[in-house]
Write a protein that holds these residues in place. Structure first.
Motif, PDB file in Angstrom:
ATOM      1  N   LYS A  72      29.264  -5.901  72.973  1.00 48.20           N
ATOM      2  CA  LYS A  72      27.852  -6.236  72.795  1.00 48.20           C
ATOM      3  C   LYS A  72      27.655  -7.735  72.586  1.00 48.20           C
ATOM      4  O   LYS A  72      26.883  -8.161  71.739  1.00 48.20           O
ATOM      5  CB  LYS A  72      27.270  -5.463  71.615  1.00 48.20           C
ATOM      6  N   THR A  73      28.410  -8.547  73.316  1.00 47.58           N
ATOM      7  CA  THR A  73      28.285  -9.990  73.200  1.00 47.58           C
ATOM      8  C   THR A  73      27.230 -10.515  74.175  1.00 47.58           C
ATOM      9  O   THR A  73      26.941  -9.884  75.189  1.00 47.58           O
ATOM     10  CB  THR A  73      29.629 -10.678  73.497  1.00 47.58           C
ATOM     11  N   ARG A  74      26.687 -11.699  73.851  1.00 49.88           N
ATOM     12  CA  ARG A  74      25.633 -12.263  74.696  1.00 49.88           C
ATOM     13  C   ARG A  74      26.076 -13.514  75.439  1.00 49.88           C
ATOM     14  O   ARG A  74      25.387 -13.971  76.347  1.00 49.88           O
ATOM     15  CB  ARG A  74      24.401 -12.594  73.844  1.00 49.88           C
ATOM     16  N   THR A  75      27.181 -14.114  75.059  1.00 45.43           N
ATOM     17  CA  THR A  75      27.638 -15.337  75.717  1.00 45.43           C
ATOM     18  C   THR A  75      29.065 -15.152  76.220  1.00 45.43           C
ATOM     19  O   THR A  75      29.813 -14.302  75.725  1.00 45.43           O
ATOM     20  CB  THR A  75      27.617 -16.535  74.750  1.00 45.43           C
ATOM     21  N   GLN A  76      29.423 -15.990  77.182  1.00 44.16           N
ATOM     22  CA  GLN A  76      30.766 -15.913  77.750  1.00 44.16           C
ATOM     23  C   GLN A  76      31.829 -16.211  76.708  1.00 44.16           C
ATOM     24  O   GLN A  76      32.858 -15.528  76.645  1.00 44.16           O
ATOM     25  CB  GLN A  76      30.879 -16.897  78.920  1.00 44.16           C
ATOM     26  N   SER A  77      31.618 -17.222  75.881  1.00 46.75           N
ATOM     27  CA  SER A  77      32.620 -17.584  74.873  1.00 46.75           C
ATOM     28  C   SER A  77      32.864 -16.443  73.896  1.00 46.75           C
ATOM     29  O   SER A  77      34.008 -16.152  73.517  1.00 46.75           O
ATOM     30  CB  SER A  77      32.196 -18.854  74.126  1.00 46.75           C
ATOM     31  N   LEU A 126      28.378   2.631  88.574  1.00 51.18           N
ATOM     32  CA  LEU A 126      28.077   2.496  87.162  1.00 51.18           C
ATOM     33  C   LEU A 126      27.090   3.585  86.770  1.00 51.18           C
ATOM     34  O   LEU A 126      26.010   3.679  87.345  1.00 51.18           O
ATOM     35  CB  LEU A 126      27.462   1.125  86.885  1.00 51.18           C
ATOM     36  N   PRO A 127      27.447   4.456  85.811  1.00 47.20           N
ATOM     37  CA  PRO A 127      26.525   5.508  85.396  1.00 47.20           C
ATOM     38  C   PRO A 127      25.182   4.935  84.965  1.00 47.20           C
ATOM     39  O   PRO A 127      25.121   3.893  84.320  1.00 47.20           O
ATOM     40  CB  PRO A 127      27.258   6.160  84.215  1.00 47.20           C
ATOM     41  N   THR A 128      24.108   5.604  85.308  1.00 49.54           N
ATOM     42  CA  THR A 128      22.766   5.113  85.006  1.00 49.54           C
ATOM     43  C   THR A 128      22.593   4.833  83.517  1.00 49.54           C
ATOM     44  O   THR A 128      22.037   3.818  83.116  1.00 49.54           O
ATOM     45  CB  THR A 128      21.710   6.131  85.460  1.00 49.54           C
ATOM     46  N   GLY A 129      23.067   5.722  82.678  1.00 50.85           N
ATOM     47  CA  GLY A 129      22.950   5.530  81.235  1.00 50.85           C
ATOM     48  C   GLY A 129      23.633   4.264  80.775  1.00 50.85           C
ATOM     49  O   GLY A 129      23.105   3.521  79.942  1.00 50.85           O
ATOM     50  N   THR A 130      24.810   3.987  81.309  1.00 48.15           N
ATOM     51  CA  THR A 130      25.536   2.779  80.948  1.00 48.15           C
ATOM     52  C   THR A 130      24.769   1.550  81.386  1.00 48.15           C
ATOM     53  O   THR A 130      24.676   0.559  80.664  1.00 48.15           O
ATOM     54  CB  THR A 130      26.931   2.770  81.598  1.00 48.15           C
ATOM     55  N   ALA A 131      24.200   1.577  82.583  1.00 47.84           N
ATOM     56  CA  ALA A 131      23.457   0.443  83.109  1.00 47.84           C
ATOM     57  C   ALA A 131      22.245   0.130  82.243  1.00 47.84           C
ATOM     58  O   ALA A 131      21.991  -1.021  81.892  1.00 47.84           O
ATOM     59  CB  ALA A 131      23.017   0.729  84.543  1.00 47.84           C
ATOM     60  N   VAL A 132      21.505   1.150  81.874  1.00 46.72           N
ATOM     61  CA  VAL A 132      20.309   0.954  81.057  1.00 46.72           C
ATOM     62  C   VAL A 132      20.683   0.430  79.677  1.00 46.72           C
ATOM     63  O   VAL A 132      20.091  -0.520  79.158  1.00 46.72           O
ATOM     64  CB  VAL A 132      19.521   2.275  80.931  1.00 46.72           C
ATOM     65  N   LEU A 133      21.705   1.034  79.082  1.00 45.64           N
ATOM     66  CA  LEU A 133      22.132   0.623  77.750  1.00 45.64           C
ATOM     67  C   LEU A 133      22.632  -0.816  77.755  1.00 45.64           C
ATOM     68  O   LEU A 133      22.307  -1.614  76.882  1.00 45.64           O
ATOM     69  CB  LEU A 133      23.238   1.553  77.245  1.00 45.64           C
ATOM     70  N   SER A 134      23.405  -1.165  78.777  1.00 49.81           N
ATOM     71  CA  SER A 134      23.961  -2.510  78.872  1.00 49.81           C
ATOM     72  C   SER A 134      22.855  -3.537  79.005  1.00 49.81           C
ATOM     73  O   SER A 134      22.847  -4.565  78.328  1.00 49.81           O
ATOM     74  CB  SER A 134      24.904  -2.607  80.075  1.00 49.81           C
ATOM     75  N   ALA A 135      21.895  -3.271  79.877  1.00 43.28           N
ATOM     76  CA  ALA A 135      20.812  -4.217  80.099  1.00 43.28           C
ATOM     77  C   ALA A 135      19.978  -4.398  78.837  1.00 43.28           C
ATOM     78  O   ALA A 135      19.533  -5.501  78.514  1.00 43.28           O
ATOM     79  CB  ALA A 135      19.938  -3.734  81.255  1.00 43.28           C
ATOM     80  N   ALA A 136      19.782  -3.326  78.089  1.00 39.99           N
ATOM     81  CA  ALA A 136      18.946  -3.393  76.896  1.00 39.99           C
ATOM     82  C   ALA A 136      19.626  -4.160  75.764  1.00 39.99           C
ATOM     83  O   ALA A 136      18.988  -4.925  75.050  1.00 39.99           O
ATOM     84  CB  ALA A 136      18.604  -1.981  76.433  1.00 39.99           C
ATOM     85  N   LEU A 137      20.928  -3.957  75.601  1.00 37.88           N
ATOM     86  CA  LEU A 137      21.614  -4.515  74.438  1.00 37.88           C
ATOM     87  C   LEU A 137      22.329  -5.836  74.704  1.00 37.88           C
ATOM     88  O   LEU A 137      22.522  -6.626  73.795  1.00 37.88           O
ATOM     89  CB  LEU A 137      22.637  -3.500  73.905  1.00 37.88           C
ATOM     90  N   LEU A 138      22.712  -6.058  75.949  1.00 43.13           N
ATOM     91  CA  LEU A 138      23.610  -7.177  76.217  1.00 43.13           C
ATOM     92  C   LEU A 138      22.983  -8.292  77.038  1.00 43.13           C
ATOM     93  O   LEU A 138      23.670  -9.196  77.479  1.00 43.13           O
ATOM     94  CB  LEU A 138      24.869  -6.669  76.933  1.00 43.13           C
ATOM     95  N   ALA A 139      21.694  -8.257  77.239  1.00 40.64           N
ATOM     96  CA  ALA A 139      21.028  -9.305  78.001  1.00 40.64           C
ATOM     97  C   ALA A 139      21.737  -9.551  79.320  1.00 40.64           C
ATOM     98  O   ALA A 139      21.936 -10.676  79.740  1.00 40.64           O
ATOM     99  CB  ALA A 139      20.940 -10.583  77.175  1.00 40.64           C
ATOM    100  N   ASN A 140      22.141  -8.510  79.971  1.00 42.37           N
ATOM    101  CA  ASN A 140      22.757  -8.431  81.305  1.00 42.37           C
ATOM    102  C   ASN A 140      24.127  -9.093  81.440  1.00 42.37           C
ATOM    103  O   ASN A 140      24.568  -9.417  82.530  1.00 42.37           O
ATOM    104  CB  ASN A 140      21.791  -8.919  82.393  1.00 42.37           C
ATOM    105  N   LYS A 141      24.864  -9.291  80.338  1.00 40.97           N
ATOM    106  CA  LYS A 141      26.234  -9.819  80.420  1.00 40.97           C
ATOM    107  C   LYS A 141      27.180  -8.921  79.627  1.00 40.97           C
ATOM    108  O   LYS A 141      27.677  -9.295  78.553  1.00 40.97           O
ATOM    109  CB  LYS A 141      26.295 -11.251  79.898  1.00 40.97           C
ATOM    110  N   PRO A 142      27.443  -7.720  80.132  1.00 39.55           N
ATOM    111  CA  PRO A 142      28.244  -6.758  79.367  1.00 39.55           C
ATOM    112  C   PRO A 142      29.750  -6.908  79.561  1.00 39.55           C
ATOM    113  O   PRO A 142      30.228  -7.525  80.505  1.00 39.55           O
ATOM    114  CB  PRO A 142      27.788  -5.424  79.943  1.00 39.55           C
ATOM    115  N   ILE A 143      30.495  -6.314  78.639  1.00 36.61           N
ATOM    116  CA  ILE A 143      31.917  -6.044  78.824  1.00 36.61           C
ATOM    117  C   ILE A 143      32.045  -4.547  79.047  1.00 36.61           C
ATOM    118  O   ILE A 143      31.601  -3.752  78.222  1.00 36.61           O
ATOM    119  CB  ILE A 143      32.754  -6.456  77.602  1.00 36.61           C
ATOM    120  N   LEU A 144      32.628  -4.170  80.175  1.00 37.80           N
ATOM    121  CA  LEU A 144      32.863  -2.771  80.482  1.00 37.80           C
ATOM    122  C   LEU A 144      34.354  -2.473  80.385  1.00 37.80           C
ATOM    123  O   LEU A 144      35.189  -3.363  80.519  1.00 37.80           O
ATOM    124  CB  LEU A 144      32.361  -2.437  81.887  1.00 37.80           C
TER     125      LEU A 144
END
Length: 266
Positions: A181-186, A151-169
């Motif tokens: 940029k969703t925060r819940t599974q549903s 996972l590219p470092t930039g993607t990892a940082v951006l995902s953690a910042a915006l998605l509260a560690n539950k991203p869609i890649l």
């Protein structure tokens, strides 16, 4: 005699499909244990031996080889080196894909081979299937994927910042990029369903859901897709194979979809 199709185990093809279509699966390696667990790509020697066996079985009609994206594994470059031993008879397709996008291409190529298609026809079908395929990954956390270096470092940082560690890649050009940029599974499942249904454009699709110890969640996503997709669509649910689950961590869900047509170039 017939063209042979070889795929590595990262595609996650179900055993019954492998048997039915007579596809050869080259097993990638899971090494270590616990937190030190990782994977190792196939070597050129292993693949050369595999291709040689399949050429013998197929009467030298040829081999179509489909492997995990070269950006995610050394297996593709090893396959290219191995194919040089068999000039003109082993075609290594650059998949730029992972999971059942690769598996679906293998299934399509093997179907053409079973119907008597030659090497060029089988290769063309594999490429066409890959051109019409998309893969998304829903993760509960990024740690395992980040540690793996996939996972590219930039993607990892951006995902953690915006998605509260539950991203869609999303797989794009063989690499993983941020797609949601969703925060819940549903909400993630609703977003994925929306993306697939919109992209399907009322044409039937083949969708494969692969999960890492998340059968219930995968079933929920499957039900949402079956409800929203056009008639004639097929949805498959399978466990995520170890060589991918090691990097995604538990709870991960991969969604690979083959559409009826290729998305127009922007």
């Amino acid at each position: 005699m017939t063209v042979r199709v070889v795929v590595d185990s990262s595609a996650g093809l179900p055993a019954e499909v492998v048997r039915e279509l007579d596809i050869t699966v080259a097993d990638m390696h899971v090494v270590g244990a616990g937190e030190e667990k990782g994977t190792s790509g196939l070597s050129s020697l292993e693949l050369a031996a595999c291709y040689a066996r399949q050429l013998e079985r197929g009467g030298d009609d040829g081999v179509v080889a489909l492997h995990l994206s070269k950006a995610l594994s050394s297996t593709w470059s090893a396959a290219v080196a191995a194919s040089a031993v068999f000039p003109g008879t082993v075609r290594v397709v650059e998949t730029n894909a992972a999971g059942m996008s690769v598996g679906a291409a293998a299934m399509a190529a093997a179907t053409v081979a079973r119907e008597g298609g030659d090497l060029a026809a089988c290769e063309a079908m594999a490429k066409s299937t890959l051109a019409r395929a998309e893969t998304w990954i829903y993760l509960h956390q990024l740690d395992d994927l980040r540690k793996s270096g996939r996972l590219p470092t930039g993607t990892a940082v951006l995902s953690a910042a915006l998605l509260a560690n539950k991203p869609i890649l999303r797989m794009h050009d063989g690499k993983l990029e941020l797609a949601g940029k969703t925060r819940t599974q549903s909400k993630a499942f609703a977003k994925l369903t929306e993306l697939v249904v919109e992209r399907a454009a009322r044409e039937p699709v083949f969708a494969a859901i692969q999960h890492a110890d998340a059968a219930e969640a995968a079933g929920q996503l499957g039900a949402m897709l079956e409800e929203g997709l056009p008639p004639g669509s097929r949805v498959m649910l399978e466990p995520l194979v170890d060589v991918l689950a090691v990097h995604t961590g538990p709870g991960a869900i991969g969604l690979s979809v083959v559409f009826s047509s290729q998305e127009p170039t922007q």
